[in-house]
Scaffold this active site. Structure first.
Site, short mmCIF file in Angstrom:
data_model
loop_
_atom_site.label_atom_id
_atom_site.label_comp_id
_atom_site.label_asym_id
_atom_site.label_seq_id
_atom_site.Cartn_x
_atom_site.Cartn_y
_atom_site.Cartn_z
NE ARG A 129 67.62 -33.04 -38.68
CZ ARG A 129 67.54 -33.91 -39.72
NH1 ARG A 129 67.21 -35.23 -39.76
NH2 ARG A 129 67.78 -33.20 -41.01
CB SER B 215 67.83 -26.72 -39.03
OG SER B 215 68.33 -26.99 -40.32
CD GLU C 248 67.66 -30.01 -36.20
OE1 GLU C 248 66.87 -29.97 -37.19
OE2 GLU C 248 68.89 -30.31 -36.64
C1 LIG Z 1 76.19 -24.97 -39.63
C2 LIG Z 1 75.54 -26.25 -38.97
C3 LIG Z 1 74.97 -27.13 -39.88
C4 LIG Z 1 74.17 -28.45 -39.52
N1 LIG Z 1 73.81 -29.18 -40.24
C5 LIG Z 1 73.01 -30.15 -39.75
C6 LIG Z 1 72.49 -31.29 -40.78
O1 LIG Z 1 72.53 -30.99 -41.90
N2 LIG Z 1 71.83 -32.25 -40.35
C7 LIG Z 1 71.79 -32.42 -38.81
O2 LIG Z 1 71.12 -33.48 -38.44
N3 LIG Z 1 72.13 -31.56 -37.94
C8 LIG Z 1 72.89 -30.64 -38.47
N4 LIG Z 1 73.48 -29.63 -37.40
C9 LIG Z 1 73.42 -29.93 -36.13
C10 LIG Z 1 74.53 -30.68 -35.60
O3 LIG Z 1 75.81 -30.58 -36.20
C11 LIG Z 1 74.21 -32.14 -35.28
O4 LIG Z 1 73.06 -32.07 -34.11
C12 LIG Z 1 75.36 -32.99 -34.36
O5 LIG Z 1 75.18 -34.31 -34.44
C13 LIG Z 1 75.67 -32.41 -33.03
O6 LIG Z 1 76.79 -32.90 -32.69
P1 LIG Z 1 77.86 -32.21 -31.39
O7 LIG Z 1 78.69 -33.29 -31.04
O8 LIG Z 1 78.21 -30.89 -31.97
O9 LIG Z 1 76.71 -32.24 -30.37
P2 LIG Z 1 76.56 -31.51 -29.25
O10 LIG Z 1 75.85 -30.04 -29.77
O11 LIG Z 1 77.77 -31.16 -28.18
O12 LIG Z 1 75.52 -32.08 -28.21
C14 LIG Z 1 74.08 -32.29 -28.76
C15 LIG Z 1 73.18 -32.98 -27.76
O13 LIG Z 1 73.72 -34.27 -27.58
C16 LIG Z 1 74.31 -34.80 -26.29
N5 LIG Z 1 75.67 -35.43 -26.52
C17 LIG Z 1 76.61 -35.22 -27.55
N6 LIG Z 1 77.66 -36.07 -27.37
C18 LIG Z 1 76.93 -37.03 -26.58
C19 LIG Z 1 77.38 -38.45 -26.11
N7 LIG Z 1 78.68 -38.70 -26.59
N8 LIG Z 1 76.86 -39.09 -25.25
C20 LIG Z 1 75.57 -38.72 -25.08
N9 LIG Z 1 74.99 -37.50 -25.32
C21 LIG Z 1 75.72 -36.61 -25.96
C22 LIG Z 1 74.61 -33.31 -25.72
O14 LIG Z 1 74.27 -33.45 -24.29
C23 LIG Z 1 73.24 -32.35 -26.25
O15 LIG Z 1 72.22 -32.77 -25.53
C24 LIG Z 1 74.12 -28.30 -37.91
C25 LIG Z 1 74.95 -27.54 -36.98
C26 LIG Z 1 75.34 -26.50 -37.55
C27 LIG Z 1 76.24 -25.50 -36.59
#
Ligand SMILES: Cc1cc2nc3c(=O)[nH]c(=O)nc-3n(C[C@H](O)[C@H](O)[C@H](O)COP(=O)(O)OP(=O)(O)OC[C@H]3O[C@@H](n4cnc5c(N)ncnc54)[C@H](O)[C@@H]3O)c2cc1C
Length: 337
Positions: free
Chosen positions: A164, A238, A333
């Site tokens: 992570r 998580s 996380e």
């Molecule tokens: C129900 C649920 C289940 C999940 N299960 C998992 C799992 O099984 N495994 C796992 O690893 N994660 C899991 N997650 C966490 C999440 O899905 C991941 O971390 C995902 O990659 C976040 O993507 P996002 O686009 O929503 O990021 P955001 O929440 O929008 O951003 C997360 C971070 O990344 C940065 N960021 C986003 N996009 C960019 C970009 N293009 N360039 C630079 N920085 C950027 C943001 O500034 C922020 O700091 C889960 C979340 C939920 C709600």
């Protein structure tokens, strides 16, 4: 580029927290990204990047420019005997990309079905589930340097992936905006059903022939049973990472708590944070509109009008309490904003 002011971020975060952004724009192109970087500079505010908002906790109104990444596109950029290189726009929805791969028989990401969020955020924390992390299918990425506006390429080594973790959460935090990710996908699948309940679920589903689609179906079924749907109950998956402790500390804890689970990893033993939180009595606890999920103690939830600051406070209480009981410090996380 359309710049909005003082808009609610409620539709843009899966925790369902209602906080405002001072400025907000959407990037559908590299130029949109560059304009937002310069726009934020000229307004003397910082720039916060948002993908699907599924790994953030809004604890306050954001006195900054929020840039939502929506760069799209999926294309094959190289095709060799055994594999394909596929370039994907950072704003593609991760699960849609996985479904696209399955429809085209491109193997490697099927175990990562149904993870919310965007492709651009996937390398940020090296997303992982069911025995796979994206570092296993990652080839390289392109990102804009916020200071110089240059488009730079990061190969596998320079991303410094960990559990992570990546360089973009550490040394290069807030310095780059990821615009495109290149994956190396297999034409011939190497099935991975060893983790969690995949094999058992496939059996229950009556699936006798393994395929990337059947594995994806099984992963989706397990995830839908185990995790709360953010459309129904606000959450960010998580909340804490699973901690790694020394073998000595694990052996000591094992004497006191014989059922403590642990898995050998580099640097010690990884202990499931969910087990620690549940043993400490937090599972299913509710405090007003927020709480700890009743089935999955690793997931903090917002049942309605919960406040991000309250969730942050609850997470701190859980960390202190788990530390006092087991001597293990949990680390979030989720990204706090
Ligand atoms: C129900 C649920 C289940 C999940 N299960 C998992 C799992 O099984 N495994 C796992 O690893 N994660 C899991 N997650 C966490 C999440 O899905 C991941 O971390 C995902 O990659 C976040 O993507 P996002 O686009 O929503 O990021 P955001 O929440 O929008 O951003 C997360 C971070 O990344 C940065 N960021 C986003 N996009 C960019 C970009 N293009 N360039 C630079 N920085 C950027 C943001 O500034 C922020 O700091 C889960 C979340 C939920 C709600």
């Amino acid at each position: 580029m359309n710049i909005q002011e003082n808009i609610s971020l409620l539709p843009y975060n899966t925790f369902g927290i209602d906080k405002k952004a001072k400025f907000f724009s959407v990037a559908e192109s590299i130029d949109d990204v560059k304009n937002a970087i310069e726009g934020a500079k000229s307004k003397d505010v910082s720039l916060i990047v948002l993908g699907g908002g599924s790994n953030i906790l809004l604890t306050q109104d954001i006195d900054a420019w929020v840039l939502k990444i929506e760069l799209k596109g999926i294309e094959i950029t190289q095709e060799k005997d055994g594999y394909l290189q596929v370039a994907v726009g950072a704003g593609e929805v991760w699960h849609d990309f996985v479904m696209h791969c399955i429809a085209n028989d491109w193997a490697g990401v099927e175990n990562l079905s149904l993870i919310p969020g965007t492709v651009g955020a996937s390398p940020m924390q090296n997303i992982g589930a069911y025995g796979i992390e994206i570092k296993e299918v990652f080839d390289k990425l392109e990102a804009i340097n916020r200071a110089t506006l240059a488009l730079e390429t990061f190969d596998w080594d320079s991303c410094k992936f960990g559990y992570r973790e990546s360089v973009f959460k550490n040394e290069l935090k807030d310095q780059y905006i990821i615009t495109k990710v290149y994956f190396k996908l297999d034409k011939t699948p190497k099935f991975n059903v060893s983790y969690g309940a995949i094999a058992e679920t496939l059996k229950q589903m009556g699936n006798t022939t393994l395929s990337i689609r059947s594995i994806s179906d099984a992963v989706i079924q397990i995830r839908q049973q185990k995790l709360p749907d953010p459309k129904v109950i606000g959450n960010a998956g998580s909340f804490f990472k699973n901690p790694t402790i020394s073998t000595d500390q694990y052996d000591e804890l094992k004497e006191k708590y014989s059922s403590i689970p642990g898995y050998p990893v580099e640097g010690g033993i990884k202990v499931p944070a969910a087990w620690l939180i549940e043993q400490d009595g937090w599972k299913g606890k509710t405090f007003g509109s927020i709480g700890v999920h009743k089935n999955q103690p690793l997931v903090l939830v917002n049942y309605g009008n919960g406040d991000g600051l309250e969730i942050a406070k609850l997470s701190k209480e859980i960390r202190t309490s788990v530390f006092n009981k087991f001597g293990i410090m949990l680390h979030p996380e989720v990204n706090f904003l």
